[in-house]
Enzyme design. Sequence first.
Site, PDB file in Angstrom:
ATOM      1  N   ALA A  35       0.807  -1.230   0.000  1.00 25.83           N
ATOM      2  CA  ALA A  35       0.000   0.000   0.000  1.00 25.83           C
ATOM      3  C   ALA A  35       0.838   1.278   0.000  1.00 25.83           C
ATOM      4  O   ALA A  35       0.414   2.301  -0.532  1.00 25.83           O
ATOM      5  CB  ALA A  35      -0.928  -0.010   1.214  1.00 25.83           C
ATOM      6  N   HIS A 135      -3.408 -10.198  -4.117  1.00 24.17           N
ATOM      7  CA  HIS A 135      -4.690  -9.964  -3.427  1.00 24.17           C
ATOM      8  C   HIS A 135      -5.784  -9.513  -4.394  1.00 24.17           C
ATOM      9  O   HIS A 135      -6.823  -9.005  -3.971  1.00 24.17           O
ATOM     10  CB  HIS A 135      -4.501  -8.938  -2.292  1.00 24.17           C
ATOM     11  CG  HIS A 135      -3.600  -9.436  -1.200  1.00 24.17           C
ATOM     12  ND1 HIS A 135      -2.953  -8.616  -0.298  1.00 24.17           N
ATOM     13  CD2 HIS A 135      -3.226 -10.707  -0.874  1.00 24.17           C
ATOM     14  CE1 HIS A 135      -2.241  -9.366   0.537  1.00 24.17           C
ATOM     15  NE2 HIS A 135      -2.379 -10.633   0.209  1.00 24.17           N
ATOM     16  N   CYS A 143     -14.197 -15.792 -11.736  1.00 22.16           N
ATOM     17  CA  CYS A 143     -15.108 -16.922 -11.586  1.00 22.16           C
ATOM     18  C   CYS A 143     -14.600 -17.822 -10.461  1.00 22.16           C
ATOM     19  O   CYS A 143     -13.441 -18.238 -10.471  1.00 22.16           O
ATOM     20  CB  CYS A 143     -15.213 -17.717 -12.888  1.00 22.16           C
ATOM     21  SG  CYS A 143     -16.184 -19.235 -12.680  1.00 22.16           S
ATOM     22  N   CYS A 146     -13.976 -21.595 -12.367  1.00 23.79           N
ATOM     23  CA  CYS A 146     -12.873 -21.874 -13.303  1.00 23.79           C
ATOM     24  C   CYS A 146     -11.730 -20.862 -13.184  1.00 23.79           C
ATOM     25  O   CYS A 146     -10.681 -21.041 -13.798  1.00 23.79           O
ATOM     26  CB  CYS A 146     -13.379 -21.922 -14.749  1.00 23.79           C
ATOM     27  SG  CYS A 146     -13.831 -20.315 -15.436  1.00 23.79           S
ATOM     28  N   CYS A 164     -20.419 -16.870 -14.770  1.00 24.05           N
ATOM     29  CA  CYS A 164     -19.275 -16.873 -15.687  1.00 24.05           C
ATOM     30  C   CYS A 164     -19.737 -17.235 -17.097  1.00 24.05           C
ATOM     31  O   CYS A 164     -20.390 -18.268 -17.291  1.00 24.05           O
ATOM     32  CB  CYS A 164     -18.267 -17.903 -15.187  1.00 24.05           C
ATOM     33  SG  CYS A 164     -16.846 -18.131 -16.270  1.00 24.05           S
ATOM     34  N   CYS A 167     -18.070 -20.868 -17.934  1.00 26.95           N
ATOM     35  CA  CYS A 167     -18.443 -22.158 -17.327  1.00 26.95           C
ATOM     36  C   CYS A 167     -19.741 -22.101 -16.525  1.00 26.95           C
ATOM     37  O   CYS A 167     -20.172 -23.121 -15.976  1.00 26.95           O
ATOM     38  CB  CYS A 167     -17.300 -22.651 -16.434  1.00 26.95           C
ATOM     39  SG  CYS A 167     -17.185 -21.770 -14.886  1.00 26.95           S
ATOM     40  N   ASN A 230      11.215   1.989   2.214  1.00 28.21           N
ATOM     41  CA  ASN A 230      10.106   2.271   3.144  1.00 28.21           C
ATOM     42  C   ASN A 230      10.590   3.351   4.101  1.00 28.21           C
ATOM     43  O   ASN A 230      11.691   3.244   4.633  1.00 28.21           O
ATOM     44  CB  ASN A 230       9.750   0.980   3.918  1.00 28.21           C
ATOM     45  CG  ASN A 230       8.408   1.060   4.614  1.00 28.21           C
ATOM     46  OD1 ASN A 230       8.067   2.065   5.235  1.00 28.21           O
ATOM     47  ND2 ASN A 230       7.647  -0.009   4.515  1.00 28.21           N
TER      48      ASN A 230
HETATM   49  P1  OAD Z   1       0.289  -1.656   5.233  1.00 28.33           P
HETATM   50  O1  OAD Z   1      -0.679  -0.572   5.456  1.00 28.33           O
HETATM   51  O2  OAD Z   1       0.334  -2.763   6.210  1.00 28.33           O
HETATM   52  O3  OAD Z   1       1.762  -1.059   5.149  1.00 28.33           O
HETATM   53  C1  OAD Z   1       2.086   0.042   4.362  1.00 28.33           C
HETATM   54  C2  OAD Z   1       3.576   0.274   4.423  1.00 28.33           C
HETATM   55  O4  OAD Z   1       3.881   1.345   3.541  1.00 28.33           O
HETATM   56  C3  OAD Z   1       4.122   0.676   5.804  1.00 28.33           C
HETATM   57  O5  OAD Z   1       5.256  -0.127   6.106  1.00 28.33           O
HETATM   58  C4  OAD Z   1       4.526   2.131   5.618  1.00 28.33           C
HETATM   59  O6  OAD Z   1       5.665   2.485   6.383  1.00 28.33           O
HETATM   60  C5  OAD Z   1       4.856   2.178   4.143  1.00 28.33           C
HETATM   61  N1  OAD Z   1       4.735   3.495   3.493  1.00 28.33           N
HETATM   62  C6  OAD Z   1       3.896   4.509   3.772  1.00 28.33           C
HETATM   63  N2  OAD Z   1       4.069   5.512   2.906  1.00 28.33           N
HETATM   64  C7  OAD Z   1       5.028   5.129   2.031  1.00 28.33           C
HETATM   65  C8  OAD Z   1       5.635   5.717   0.882  1.00 28.33           C
HETATM   66  N3  OAD Z   1       5.288   6.930   0.460  1.00 28.33           N
HETATM   67  N4  OAD Z   1       6.597   5.025   0.225  1.00 28.33           N
HETATM   68  C9  OAD Z   1       6.952   3.780   0.659  1.00 28.33           C
HETATM   69  N5  OAD Z   1       6.417   3.171   1.726  1.00 28.33           N
HETATM   70  C10 OAD Z   1       5.460   3.834   2.408  1.00 28.33           C
HETATM   71  O7  OAD Z   1       0.039  -2.194   3.731  1.00 28.33           O
HETATM   72  P2  OAD Z   1       0.494  -3.581   3.061  1.00 28.33           P
HETATM   73  O8  OAD Z   1       1.796  -4.035   3.599  1.00 28.33           O
HETATM   74  O9  OAD Z   1       0.348  -3.414   1.612  1.00 28.33           O
HETATM   75  O10 OAD Z   1      -4.648  -7.283   1.932  1.00 28.33           O
HETATM   76  O11 OAD Z   1      -0.640  -4.535   3.600  1.00 28.33           O
HETATM   77  C11 OAD Z   1      -0.662  -5.860   3.116  1.00 28.33           C
HETATM   78  C12 OAD Z   1      -2.064  -6.359   3.016  1.00 28.33           C
HETATM   79  O12 OAD Z   1      -2.740  -6.107   4.263  1.00 28.33           O
HETATM   80  C13 OAD Z   1      -2.935  -5.638   2.020  1.00 28.33           C
HETATM   81  O13 OAD Z   1      -2.730  -6.058   0.696  1.00 28.33           O
HETATM   82  C14 OAD Z   1      -4.325  -6.011   2.485  1.00 28.33           C
HETATM   83  C15 OAD Z   1      -4.127  -6.176   3.995  1.00 28.33           C
HETATM   84  O14 OAD Z   1      -4.502  -7.445   4.471  1.00 28.33           O
HETATM   85  C16 OAD Z   1      -5.939  -7.563   1.645  1.00 28.33           C
HETATM   86  O15 OAD Z   1      -6.840  -6.764   1.812  1.00 28.33           O
HETATM   87  C17 OAD Z   1      -6.190  -8.922   1.124  1.00 28.33           C
END
Ligand code: OAD
Length: 261
Positions: A35, A135, A143, A146, A164, A167, A230
């Site tokens: 994210a 994700h 679907c 399939c 779908c 299928c 990060n």
């Molecule tokens: P998180 O919200 O857990 O982490 C976001 C990371 O981005 C943190 O480590 C921040 O320090 C970093 N961050 C913030 N701003 C930034 C920038 N400008 N440049 C670089 N880094 C920055 O998000 P994810 O790790 O993506 O899944 O979360 C993983 C999964 O948690 C998501 O895909 C979601 C959730 O479960 C589903 O919904 C299936």
Amino acid sequence: MKQSLSPTRDEVDHAIRQAAALIRRSNHVVALSGAGISAESGIPTYRGPEGVWTRQGEPTIDGWDLFNSDPELWWKLAIEQNDTELAHAINVASPNPGHFAMADLEQAGYLQHIITQNIDNLHHRAGSKRITEIHGNRSLVRCMNCGARDRLETLSLVRLPPLCPECGGIMKNDVVMFGEPIPDDALVTCYRQAAMADLFIVVGTSAVVYPAAEFPIMAKRRGAMLVEINPFETDLSEIADVVVRAKAGEAIPAIADILRR
Ligand code: OAD
């Protein structure tokens, strides 16, 4: 979320040069994005002080249970509740310099694959081609029988649940819900890429959600190098060979600039 270690400008620039040097001498570079790479496009992260889930609480598996027991009702609610804060931010977002620089790195032959946890479609819109959306993708439907995917906008929602065209199975938004298994095709590609990588770039992810967080660890165990981009420390920082404590929209274009010279 852990605190920023507040590195100096010189330290960040040094790490950026080290990351570029590692990319230049690697043969198969895979990125895991999260994210944070889309934060500079105005999409909130999940965790951290401003995270949607920090403020609103984590989802439960109720949605997945409901989809399985009553897909028609699930679709009705999904259509009604289509204007959450996250959905709105994704709808109006555009790729930022971090996404574009990753597409440039791929085009120049420096980046072989992106595994993204993001559902926002911004890597595609920036021009990256070799992407696995572990994700799912919010603009697609899948679907459940399939596995065929199609664009959400092409799907008729007159009869729910939509079926779908291949299928006759029940279609669902492609986004992987809490409790839902990761689709096999995505998982197989991720494990294959983790096995091939000699350098993993982990960008904008807190690296706490599995199996996504496992891929760089697997690669590292096999001897691959690890670069983290990060602004904040994560569980992977300790094992990273190079840590760039900067925003993705600053660090990745700077790395791509060095590699262009
Ligand atoms: P998180 O919200 O857990 O982490 C976001 C990371 O981005 C943190 O480590 C921040 O320090 C970093 N961050 C913030 N701003 C930034 C920038 N400008 N440049 C670089 N880094 C920055 O998000 P994810 O790790 O993506 O899944 O979360 C993983 C999964 O948690 C998501 O895909 C979601 C959730 O479960 C589903 O919904 C299936």
